[in-house]
Design a protein around this motif. Structure first.
Motif, PDB file in Angstrom:
ATOM      1  N   CYS A  36       6.141  -7.060   8.952  1.00  0.00           N
ATOM      2  CA  CYS A  36       6.715  -6.107   7.999  1.00  0.00           C
ATOM      3  C   CYS A  36       6.109  -6.298   6.605  1.00  0.00           C
ATOM      4  O   CYS A  36       5.925  -5.333   5.863  1.00  0.00           O
ATOM      5  CB  CYS A  36       8.235  -6.245   7.949  1.00  0.00           C
ATOM      6  N   GLY A  37       5.783  -7.549   6.253  1.00  0.00           N
ATOM      7  CA  GLY A  37       5.089  -7.786   4.991  1.00  0.00           C
ATOM      8  C   GLY A  37       3.703  -7.168   5.002  1.00  0.00           C
ATOM      9  O   GLY A  37       3.274  -6.546   4.025  1.00  0.00           O
ATOM     10  N   LEU A  38       2.992  -7.323   6.112  1.00  0.00           N
ATOM     11  CA  LEU A  38       1.676  -6.684   6.264  1.00  0.00           C
ATOM     12  C   LEU A  38       1.801  -5.172   6.126  1.00  0.00           C
ATOM     13  O   LEU A  38       1.016  -4.521   5.425  1.00  0.00           O
ATOM     14  CB  LEU A  38       1.097  -7.063   7.630  1.00  0.00           C
ATOM     15  N   ASN A  39       2.782  -4.612   6.806  1.00  0.00           N
ATOM     16  CA  ASN A  39       2.988  -3.161   6.797  1.00  0.00           C
ATOM     17  C   ASN A  39       3.301  -2.643   5.399  1.00  0.00           C
ATOM     18  O   ASN A  39       2.778  -1.606   4.967  1.00  0.00           O
ATOM     19  CB  ASN A  39       4.124  -2.818   7.758  1.00  0.00           C
ATOM     20  N   LEU A  40       4.144  -3.369   4.692  1.00  0.00           N
ATOM     21  CA  LEU A  40       4.504  -2.961   3.331  1.00  0.00           C
ATOM     22  C   LEU A  40       3.280  -2.941   2.427  1.00  0.00           C
ATOM     23  O   LEU A  40       3.046  -1.967   1.699  1.00  0.00           O
ATOM     24  CB  LEU A  40       5.549  -3.922   2.767  1.00  0.00           C
ATOM     25  N   GLN A  41       2.472  -3.983   2.487  1.00  0.00           N
ATOM     26  CA  GLN A  41       1.288  -4.037   1.640  1.00  0.00           C
ATOM     27  C   GLN A  41       0.271  -2.975   2.037  1.00  0.00           C
ATOM     28  O   GLN A  41      -0.383  -2.377   1.192  1.00  0.00           O
ATOM     29  CB  GLN A  41       0.651  -5.425   1.719  1.00  0.00           C
ATOM     30  N   LEU A  42       0.129  -2.756   3.331  1.00  0.00           N
ATOM     31  CA  LEU A  42      -0.774  -1.722   3.812  1.00  0.00           C
ATOM     32  C   LEU A  42      -0.392  -0.366   3.237  1.00  0.00           C
ATOM     33  O   LEU A  42      -1.246   0.372   2.706  1.00  0.00           O
ATOM     34  CB  LEU A  42      -0.738  -1.674   5.345  1.00  0.00           C
ATOM     35  N   LEU A  43       0.878  -0.024   3.307  1.00  0.00           N
ATOM     36  CA  LEU A  43       1.316   1.299   2.856  1.00  0.00           C
ATOM     37  C   LEU A  43       1.323   1.415   1.333  1.00  0.00           C
ATOM     38  O   LEU A  43       1.108   2.502   0.795  1.00  0.00           O
ATOM     39  CB  LEU A  43       2.698   1.613   3.434  1.00  0.00           C
ATOM     40  N   ARG A  44       1.546   0.324   0.642  1.00  0.00           N
ATOM     41  CA  ARG A  44       1.391   0.362  -0.812  1.00  0.00           C
ATOM     42  C   ARG A  44      -0.070   0.639  -1.167  1.00  0.00           C
ATOM     43  O   ARG A  44      -0.363   1.390  -2.098  1.00  0.00           O
ATOM     44  CB  ARG A  44       1.863  -0.955  -1.434  1.00  0.00           C
ATOM     45  N   GLY A  45      -0.977   0.031  -0.419  1.00  0.00           N
ATOM     46  CA  GLY A  45      -2.390   0.320  -0.631  1.00  0.00           C
ATOM     47  C   GLY A  45      -2.744   1.753  -0.293  1.00  0.00           C
ATOM     48  O   GLY A  45      -3.542   2.390  -0.990  1.00  0.00           O
ATOM     49  N   VAL A  46      -2.162   2.289   0.775  1.00  0.00           N
ATOM     50  CA  VAL A  46      -2.408   3.686   1.150  1.00  0.00           C
ATOM     51  C   VAL A  46      -1.999   4.616   0.015  1.00  0.00           C
ATOM     52  O   VAL A  46      -2.751   5.527  -0.370  1.00  0.00           O
ATOM     53  CB  VAL A  46      -1.643   4.046   2.437  1.00  0.00           C
ATOM     54  N   ALA A  47      -0.804   4.404  -0.528  1.00  0.00           N
ATOM     55  CA  ALA A  47      -0.339   5.245  -1.634  1.00  0.00           C
ATOM     56  C   ALA A  47      -1.262   5.135  -2.837  1.00  0.00           C
ATOM     57  O   ALA A  47      -1.598   6.133  -3.482  1.00  0.00           O
ATOM     58  CB  ALA A  47       1.094   4.864  -2.022  1.00  0.00           C
ATOM     59  N   GLU A  48      -1.702   3.922  -3.135  1.00  0.00           N
ATOM     60  CA  GLU A  48      -2.624   3.714  -4.249  1.00  0.00           C
ATOM     61  C   GLU A  48      -3.950   4.428  -3.989  1.00  0.00           C
ATOM     62  O   GLU A  48      -4.531   5.057  -4.865  1.00  0.00           O
ATOM     63  CB  GLU A  48      -2.864   2.214  -4.440  1.00  0.00           C
ATOM     64  N   GLY A  49      -4.430   4.322  -2.751  1.00  0.00           N
ATOM     65  CA  GLY A  49      -5.707   4.929  -2.414  1.00  0.00           C
ATOM     66  C   GLY A  49      -5.698   6.442  -2.494  1.00  0.00           C
ATOM     67  O   GLY A  49      -6.721   7.063  -2.808  1.00  0.00           O
ATOM     68  N   THR A  50      -4.569   7.061  -2.210  1.00  0.00           N
ATOM     69  CA  THR A  50      -4.470   8.516  -2.307  1.00  0.00           C
ATOM     70  C   THR A  50      -4.244   8.984  -3.738  1.00  0.00           C
ATOM     71  O   THR A  50      -4.367  10.174  -4.027  1.00  0.00           O
ATOM     72  CB  THR A  50      -3.317   9.054  -1.438  1.00  0.00           C
ATOM     73  N   GLY A  51      -3.894   8.062  -4.634  1.00  0.00           N
ATOM     74  CA  GLY A  51      -3.588   8.444  -6.011  1.00  0.00           C
ATOM     75  C   GLY A  51      -2.233   9.098  -6.158  1.00  0.00           C
ATOM     76  O   GLY A  51      -1.938   9.710  -7.188  1.00  0.00           O
ATOM     77  N   ASP A  52      -1.383   8.967  -5.149  1.00  0.00           N
ATOM     78  CA  ASP A  52      -0.059   9.603  -5.170  1.00  0.00           C
ATOM     79  C   ASP A  52       0.959   8.610  -5.714  1.00  0.00           C
ATOM     80  O   ASP A  52       1.348   7.657  -5.037  1.00  0.00           O
ATOM     81  CB  ASP A  52       0.320  10.041  -3.757  1.00  0.00           C
ATOM     82  N   ASP A  53       1.395   8.822  -6.953  1.00  0.00           N
ATOM     83  CA  ASP A  53       2.339   7.908  -7.584  1.00  0.00           C
ATOM     84  C   ASP A  53       3.772   8.431  -7.550  1.00  0.00           C
ATOM     85  O   ASP A  53       4.637   7.951  -8.275  1.00  0.00           O
ATOM     86  CB  ASP A  53       1.919   7.607  -9.025  1.00  0.00           C
ATOM     87  N   ARG A  54       4.026   9.406  -6.688  1.00  0.00           N
ATOM     88  CA  ARG A  54       5.390   9.958  -6.608  1.00  0.00           C
ATOM     89  C   ARG A  54       6.325   9.097  -5.774  1.00  0.00           C
ATOM     90  O   ARG A  54       7.541   9.285  -5.805  1.00  0.00           O
ATOM     91  CB  ARG A  54       5.346  11.367  -6.013  1.00  0.00           C
TER      92      ARG A  54
END
Length: 248
Positions: free
Chosen positions: A183-201
């Motif tokens: 779950c820690g891996l998953n959380l960091q992965l998805l935080r990176g995904v959001a950062e990579g898309t530039g979506d700060d909503r």
């Protein structure tokens, strides 16, 4: 890792439903040497044009790979054109129902363990950073957060606060057995995904529950990034979970 969507990978595997195509696939992949069209056609008693059609379709779906070689062993003028040969590809096509991404988890865990052994950093810290960076690449490639979540099988569903609940965990069995780590891996992965898309909503937070992913894409108030996220998503946050019972 195969970057194609679940539908594309499923379509690739479905091409083997054709008995002629499946027979050609089995013949080529069981051979110790690359196979030419003439050899394949003769072995399966097919017309050369029929064998060529199905072999090329398998290449299109990345189920076979191609190389070119002069079978005569000669080179230079008069040696003729190189023959088109088919072989087992270096990559693989994996499909599961519902969608799982154990290949991604495995790559991250192996790379983190290797780097930890050479650097002396704790594996957990290295894994978080690697997952975050992998997520950034996924997000940049997908172009939007919704597309990235959908492409990797998270099945985003609107919640009651303009955020997204994630209806599927691509790391389901691993998360049940190794909850805090995965779950820690998953959380960091998805935080990176959001950062990579530039979506700060949205802010990715741990919020496990029955029949869903442990991460929730929570909508930021007034569509603005919270103060805690103004310098991008942190890479080593606390990843404590409430236990195994609520992990999807």
């Amino acid at each position: 890792m195969d970057e194609r969507t679940w539908v594309q990978r499923l379509a690739a595997v479905a091409t083997l439903d054709d008995p002629v195509r499946r027979a050609l696939y089995e013949y080529v992949t069981s051979s110790s040497e690359p196979v030419g069209r003439d050899e394949a056609a003769e072995a399966l008693d097919l017309k050369r044009s029929t064998a060529a059609f199905h072999l090329d379709r398998l290449v299109t779906e990345r189920l076979l790979a191609v190389e070119y070689r002069r079978l005569s062993g000669r080179s230079g003028p008069g040696a003729g054109r190189p023959a088109k040969l088919y072989r087992r590809p270096d990559s693989e096509v994996a499909v599961s129902v519902p969608e799982r991404r154990y290949d991604l988890a495995g790559e991250l865990l192996a790379a983190a363990t290797e780097q930890s052994a050479s650097s002396g950093q704790p594996v957990h810290d290295v894994l978080g950073e690697m997952a975050y960076n992998a997520g950034r690449e996924i997000g940049a490639t997908a172009g939007s957060l919704a597309a990235a979540l959908d492409n990797y099988g998270f099945q985003p569903r609107p919640d009651d606060c303009d955020g997204w609940r994630l209806g599927n965990c691509p790391f389901h069995q691993l998360a049940r057995q190794h909850t805090q780590l995965i779950c820690g891996l998953n959380l960091q992965l998805l935080r990176g995904v959001a950062e990579g898309t530039g979506d700060d909503r949205y802010t990715m937070v741990l919020d496990p529950g029955p029949d869903r992913c442990c991460v929730h894409a929570a909508r930021n108030p007034d569509n603005e990034t919270s103060e805690a996220d103004t310098t991008s998503y942190p890479r080593q946050p606390s990843t404590q979970t409430t236990g195994k019972g609520g992990i999807a």
